[in-house]
Design an enzyme around this catalytic site. Structure first.
Site, PDB file in Angstrom:
ATOM      1  N   LYS A 131       9.243  -5.638 -13.016  1.00 50.38           N
ATOM      2  CA  LYS A 131       8.385  -5.737 -14.079  1.00 50.38           C
ATOM      3  C   LYS A 131       8.949  -5.935 -15.315  1.00 50.38           C
ATOM      4  O   LYS A 131       8.171  -6.675 -16.114  1.00 50.38           O
ATOM      5  CB  LYS A 131       7.498  -4.477 -13.940  1.00 50.38           C
ATOM      6  CG  LYS A 131       6.590  -3.942 -12.968  1.00 50.38           C
ATOM      7  CD  LYS A 131       5.930  -2.918 -13.081  1.00 50.38           C
ATOM      8  CE  LYS A 131       4.745  -2.614 -11.900  1.00 50.38           C
ATOM      9  NZ  LYS A 131       4.150  -1.415 -11.931  1.00 50.38           N
ATOM     10  N   LYS A 215       3.431  -8.070  -0.750  1.00 50.32           N
ATOM     11  CA  LYS A 215       2.407  -6.829  -0.591  1.00 50.32           C
ATOM     12  C   LYS A 215       1.101  -7.019  -1.337  1.00 50.32           C
ATOM     13  O   LYS A 215       1.221  -7.933  -2.408  1.00 50.32           O
ATOM     14  CB  LYS A 215       3.059  -5.450  -1.082  1.00 50.32           C
ATOM     15  CG  LYS A 215       3.009  -5.374  -2.578  1.00 50.32           C
ATOM     16  CD  LYS A 215       3.271  -3.910  -2.963  1.00 50.32           C
ATOM     17  CE  LYS A 215       3.258  -4.077  -4.362  1.00 50.32           C
ATOM     18  NZ  LYS A 215       3.580  -2.786  -5.178  1.00 50.32           N
ATOM     19  N   LYS A 218      -2.472  -7.193  -7.469  1.00 52.22           N
ATOM     20  CA  LYS A 218      -3.214  -7.956  -8.250  1.00 52.22           C
ATOM     21  C   LYS A 218      -2.152  -9.243  -8.621  1.00 52.22           C
ATOM     22  O   LYS A 218      -2.667 -10.539  -8.808  1.00 52.22           O
ATOM     23  CB  LYS A 218      -3.590  -7.276  -9.687  1.00 52.22           C
ATOM     24  CG  LYS A 218      -4.240  -8.282 -10.548  1.00 52.22           C
ATOM     25  CD  LYS A 218      -5.048  -7.476 -11.694  1.00 52.22           C
ATOM     26  CE  LYS A 218      -3.804  -6.934 -12.587  1.00 52.22           C
ATOM     27  NZ  LYS A 218      -4.348  -6.391 -13.750  1.00 52.22           N
TER      28      LYS A 218
HETATM   29  P1  TYM Z   1      -0.035   2.727  -7.649  1.00 49.60           P
HETATM   30  O1  TYM Z   1      -1.041   2.965  -8.501  1.00 49.60           O
HETATM   31  O2  TYM Z   1       0.758   1.399  -7.795  1.00 49.60           O
HETATM   32  O3  TYM Z   1      -0.557   2.815  -6.007  1.00 49.60           O
HETATM   33  C1  TYM Z   1      -1.157   3.835  -5.642  1.00 49.60           C
HETATM   34  C2  TYM Z   1      -0.939   3.853  -4.091  1.00 49.60           C
HETATM   35  O4  TYM Z   1      -1.278   2.671  -3.304  1.00 49.60           O
HETATM   36  C3  TYM Z   1      -0.151   2.634  -2.549  1.00 49.60           C
HETATM   37  N1  TYM Z   1      -0.255   0.963  -2.506  1.00 49.60           N
HETATM   38  C4  TYM Z   1      -0.171   0.442  -1.275  1.00 49.60           C
HETATM   39  N2  TYM Z   1       0.164   0.690  -0.117  1.00 49.60           N
HETATM   40  C5  TYM Z   1      -0.176   0.142   0.938  1.00 49.60           C
HETATM   41  N3  TYM Z   1      -0.174  -1.465   0.767  1.00 49.60           N
HETATM   42  C6  TYM Z   1      -0.142  -1.906  -0.518  1.00 49.60           C
HETATM   43  N4  TYM Z   1      -0.493  -3.305  -0.703  1.00 49.60           N
HETATM   44  C7  TYM Z   1      -0.015  -0.940  -1.591  1.00 49.60           C
HETATM   45  N5  TYM Z   1      -0.381  -1.186  -2.974  1.00 49.60           N
HETATM   46  C8  TYM Z   1      -0.127   0.018  -3.525  1.00 49.60           C
HETATM   47  C9  TYM Z   1       0.993   3.044  -3.298  1.00 49.60           C
HETATM   48  O5  TYM Z   1       2.200   3.059  -2.785  1.00 49.60           O
HETATM   49  C10 TYM Z   1       0.525   4.281  -3.916  1.00 49.60           C
HETATM   50  O6  TYM Z   1       0.656   5.408  -2.738  1.00 49.60           O
HETATM   51  N6  TYM Z   1       3.491   5.316  -9.137  1.00 49.60           N
HETATM   52  C11 TYM Z   1       2.519   5.541  -8.452  1.00 49.60           C
HETATM   53  C12 TYM Z   1       1.309   6.465  -9.097  1.00 49.60           C
HETATM   54  C13 TYM Z   1       1.898   7.680  -9.143  1.00 49.60           C
HETATM   55  C14 TYM Z   1       2.414   8.792  -8.033  1.00 49.60           C
HETATM   56  C15 TYM Z   1       2.840   9.804  -8.687  1.00 49.60           C
HETATM   57  C16 TYM Z   1       2.252   8.706  -6.661  1.00 49.60           C
HETATM   58  C17 TYM Z   1       2.297   8.542 -10.377  1.00 49.60           C
HETATM   59  N7  TYM Z   1       2.939   9.604 -10.108  1.00 49.60           N
HETATM   60  C18 TYM Z   1       3.279  11.044  -8.007  1.00 49.60           C
HETATM   61  C19 TYM Z   1       2.544   9.743  -5.990  1.00 49.60           C
HETATM   62  C20 TYM Z   1       3.092  11.050  -6.813  1.00 49.60           C
HETATM   63  C21 TYM Z   1       1.945   4.034  -8.537  1.00 49.60           C
HETATM   64  O7  TYM Z   1       2.028   3.235  -9.304  1.00 49.60           O
HETATM   65  O8  TYM Z   1       1.023   3.605  -7.371  1.00 49.60           O
END
Ligand code: TYM
Length: 380
Positions: A131, A215, A218
């Site tokens: 990023k 993956k 967006k």
């Molecule tokens: P975020 O918002 O990017 O994504 C949310 C969740 O979706 C999963 N994910 C996917 N799983 C399978 N295939 C995909 N293409 C795909 N894209 C996204 C992500 O792995 C995630 O589980 N940092 C985290 C949010 C967060 C968090 C936390 C999670 C903040 N604090 C504490 C767990 C515990 C995030 O940006 O996820």
């Protein structure tokens, strides 16, 4: 790190009631809708796991600030994200559902954890590297760099035993475990619970429909290969029908992510939205060509999306009801987080947790009085 739901930690105080291990996860409200990757990789697991764990699920609004979103959009997206958790089956009677910024202990512990993380180890986070490379030196914020320590705080502040996420969060979970182990070795055993990741084998990385090497997200194909959960189902059907499949000779339909990433991705999605076994779907379409599979999958996704969207809209059409769920969740979450934060403050040697607690409750009482007398401009 576990691949299944068997947590191997023996938490000092994890388990909420003390009877069941505690589980926690969150998603960023960065878009107007979650996508199918979020659902299959994480949200679906959340719903299944809430029966056997004390679950906390939150909207990671503070995390979304790392990329400077438009203030006019954050509030709406926060509610939309929470509504999708509920639509997917997160049950607020069973699980604690809340917004990250409503529980200040996350940000407070985040600072302590930043002070326990090496600059080098934070610099190695691949999401930060990707990023920040895209944003450039001035575009990338310090918040983007500090984000994994806030994520570690989200997890550690509840003594969470298990964290269900998709594959892309594995490295952040490893960092969280390292930080927790460091706290225990520097400040004594029992300072932090070392959490396990819960990353399922199939579906932890749903690929972009236009580019199965990446993956679903967006940014992967400018959004063309993404199925958004709240978009017009016709668009979702179109995205599936025009999915890029594998340029191989045999046109065989089988689950083989190495040799057939495109078809395997479609089979995983098919299985997730119908509950059917991947192999039985593959057997049904093998030898018939990819076109039939795509058409039927498009129908299955539309059939799944329609009631999902209906449920989400019942919450979005009633923001007061949604906010009441979130307020109740924040209170319950804060009650769990505060003693953990106190314990860690104490271990760090910060002065007099009792004085702090007194100051916090006085401030909360004062805020409640002000809020009933006047509602701040622009909120709501
Ligand atoms: P975020 O918002 O990017 O994504 C949310 C969740 O979706 C999963 N994910 C996917 N799983 C399978 N295939 C995909 N293409 C795909 N894209 C996204 C992500 O792995 C995630 O589980 N940092 C985290 C949010 C967060 C968090 C936390 C999670 C903040 N604090 C504490 C767990 C515990 C995030 O940006 O996820």
């Amino acid at each position: 790190m576990s691949e299944t739901s068997t947590a191997s930690t023996t938490p000092a105080s994890a388990g909420g009631t003390g009877l069941r291990p505690r589980i926690l996860s969150g998603m960023q409200p960065t878009d107007g809708s979650l996508h199918l990757g979020n659902y299959i990789g994480a949200l679906r697991q959340w719903v299944q796991l809430q029966d056997n764990f004390d679950a906390l699920y939150f909207v990671a609004d503070l995390h979304s600030l790392t990329v400077n979103p438009d203030p006019a959009l954050i509030r709406e997206r926060t509610r939309r994200t929470a509504a999708q958790y509920l639509a997917a089956g997160v049950d607020p009677a069973q699980s604690i559902l809340f917004v990250q910024s409503h529980v200040p202990a996350h940000a407070e512990l985040g600072w302590l954890l930043q002070c326990q993380t090496g600059f080098g180890e934070a610099s190695r986070m691949t999401q930060f590297k990707d990023k920040s490379a895209k944003a450039g030196n001035d575009g990338a914020t310090v918040g983007l760099f500090a984000y994994p320590m806030l994520m570690a705080a989200d997890i550690l502040v509840y003594d969470s035993a298990l964290v269900p996420v998709g594959e892309d969060q594995r490295q952040h979970l490893e960092l969280t475990r390292n930080i927790a182990e460091r706290l225990n070795s520097r400040f004594g055993d029992g300072t932090a619970v070392v959490p396990d990741a819960h990353i399922v084998k199939a579906g932890a990385k749903i690929q972009d429909l236009q580019d199965p090497a990446k993956k679903m997200s967006k940014s992967s194909s400018g959004g063309k290969g993404v199925v958004w959960l709240l978009e017009d189902p016709k668009k979702a059907a179109k995205a599936i029908k025009s999915a890029v499949t594998d340029a191989d000779e045999d046109y065989g339909v089988r689950y083989d992510p190495e040799a057939k990433p495109g078809i395997s991705n479609l089979l995983t999605i098919f299985s997730a939205v119908t509950g059917r076994d991947v192999d039985s779907i593959a057997a049904e379409y093998d030898g018939r060509g990819y076109g039939y599979l795509k058409v039927d999958l498009a129908d299955a996704v539309v059939e799944w999306l329609a009631p999902f969207q209906q449920r989400a809209h019942t919450f979005l059409d009633d923001p007061a009801r949604l906010d009441a769920v979130l307020t109740d969740g924040a209170q319950r979450a804060a009650a769990l987080a505060e003693p953990v934060l106190q314990r860690i403050y104490d271990r760090f040697g910060l002065l007099s947790p009792a004085t702090r607690l007194h100051a916090v409750s006085a401030a909360v009482a004062a805020t409640a009085t002000t809020a009933t007398n006047a509602s701040p401009a622009g909120r709501g």
